[in-house]
Write an enzyme that holds these catalytic residues in place. Structure first.
Site, PDB file in Angstrom:
ATOM      1  N   ASP A  96       0.834  -1.202   0.000  1.00 25.52           N
ATOM      2  CA  ASP A  96       0.000   0.000   0.000  1.00 25.52           C
ATOM      3  C   ASP A  96       0.870   1.254   0.000  1.00 25.52           C
ATOM      4  O   ASP A  96       0.586   2.230  -0.701  1.00 25.52           O
ATOM      5  CB  ASP A  96      -0.959  -0.001   1.192  1.00 25.52           C
ATOM      6  N   THR A 172     -16.271  10.536  30.609  1.00 27.77           N
ATOM      7  CA  THR A 172     -15.342   9.532  30.091  1.00 27.77           C
ATOM      8  C   THR A 172     -15.349   9.525  28.567  1.00 27.77           C
ATOM      9  O   THR A 172     -14.298   9.504  27.925  1.00 27.77           O
ATOM     10  CB  THR A 172     -15.710   8.133  30.628  1.00 27.77           C
TER      11      THR A 172
END
Length: 243
Positions: A96, A172
């Site tokens: 790639d 969170t």
């Protein structure tokens, strides 16, 4: 006409090129690859050669069947490339990355180019004005960072990519978004700035699955191109066919 086959970890991208012009593009599952190629050959009878690049797994039987359908170049470290490979371990350089560097050579010849591919991993690849590929870097991509927080901790949830509304997370979830996304953005800006200090005439290309999401937030002037890897594969095929 050329048939380009890009086998990724999750899907297979197929593209039909007439010279350097993209005529058709589609995405299929791994087990559909042979049938998809047969169908494209019926749709485009002028297809007479192809190239396959695989970072994911491809069954050997599929590869045998594909070679029966067309003259097929399998991209690996032994294939002739349109640039000088100065990587110290050329056999380990991902196909790639080879394709992306090849695309940059065609699009921006004789320039200093930094190609950033933002996907599962974020890869950085640099080629100089002498057409020499020097190397780059590899770091975890956005989804990989989200997954690692979930997999390697007991209590952190797995979240979808989301642009944080504030640098300061007040829950969170918002803290994870701030840490992951801002961390990647600061990394990208920092790497680009480091290259620009060394190479003032630097062209920066951002591509990959997360390119659109990231490009809107980056400070650096970046040219984003969704089909850049496919163009690179087509150029490699042309380069090896024009002997």
């Amino acid at each position: 006409m050329n048939l380009i086959i890009d086998v990724g970890n999750s899907f297979v991208k197929l593209a039909v090129y007439k010279a350097s012009s993209l005529e058709h593009r589609k995405v299929v599952n791994h087990d559909e690859i042979v049938d998809a190629v047969v169908a494209l050959k019926k749709q485009y009878p002028a297809i007479n050669r192809g190239i396959i690049s695989s970072v994911g797994s491809i069954e050997s039987d599929h590869l045998v069947d594909l070679k029966k359908e067309l003259e097929l170049l399998v991209l690996n470290s032994e294939v002739k490339l349109p640039f000088k490979n100065k990587y110290k371990t050329p056999k380990t350089l991902g196909v790639d990355r080879i394709a992306l560097v090849s695309a940059s050579v065609k699009k921006f010849p004789d320039e200093n180019v930094l190609i950033i591919d933002a996907g599962t991993c974020i890869t950085y690849d640099f080629i100089n004005t002498k057409n020499e590929y020097i190397g780059g870097a590899i770091s975890p991509g956005l989804n990989t960072r989200y997954k690692s927080l979930n997999n390697l901790t007991a209590n952190l949830p797995l979240l979808e990519i989301e642009m944080p509304k504030n640098i300061i997370g007040q829950s969170t979830s918002s803290s994870i978004h701030s840490g992951v996304v801002n961390g990647v953005l600061k990394e990208l800006d920092g790497v680009v700035e480091a290259y620009k200090l060394k190479y003032l005439d630097l062209t920066v290309i951002l591509t990959g699955g997360d390119a659109n999401f990231l490009s809107k937030q980056l400070k650096s002037s970046i040219f984003a191109h969704s089909n850049f890897l496919l163009e690179g594969l087509n150029y490699i095929l042309q380069f090896n066919s024009d002997e």
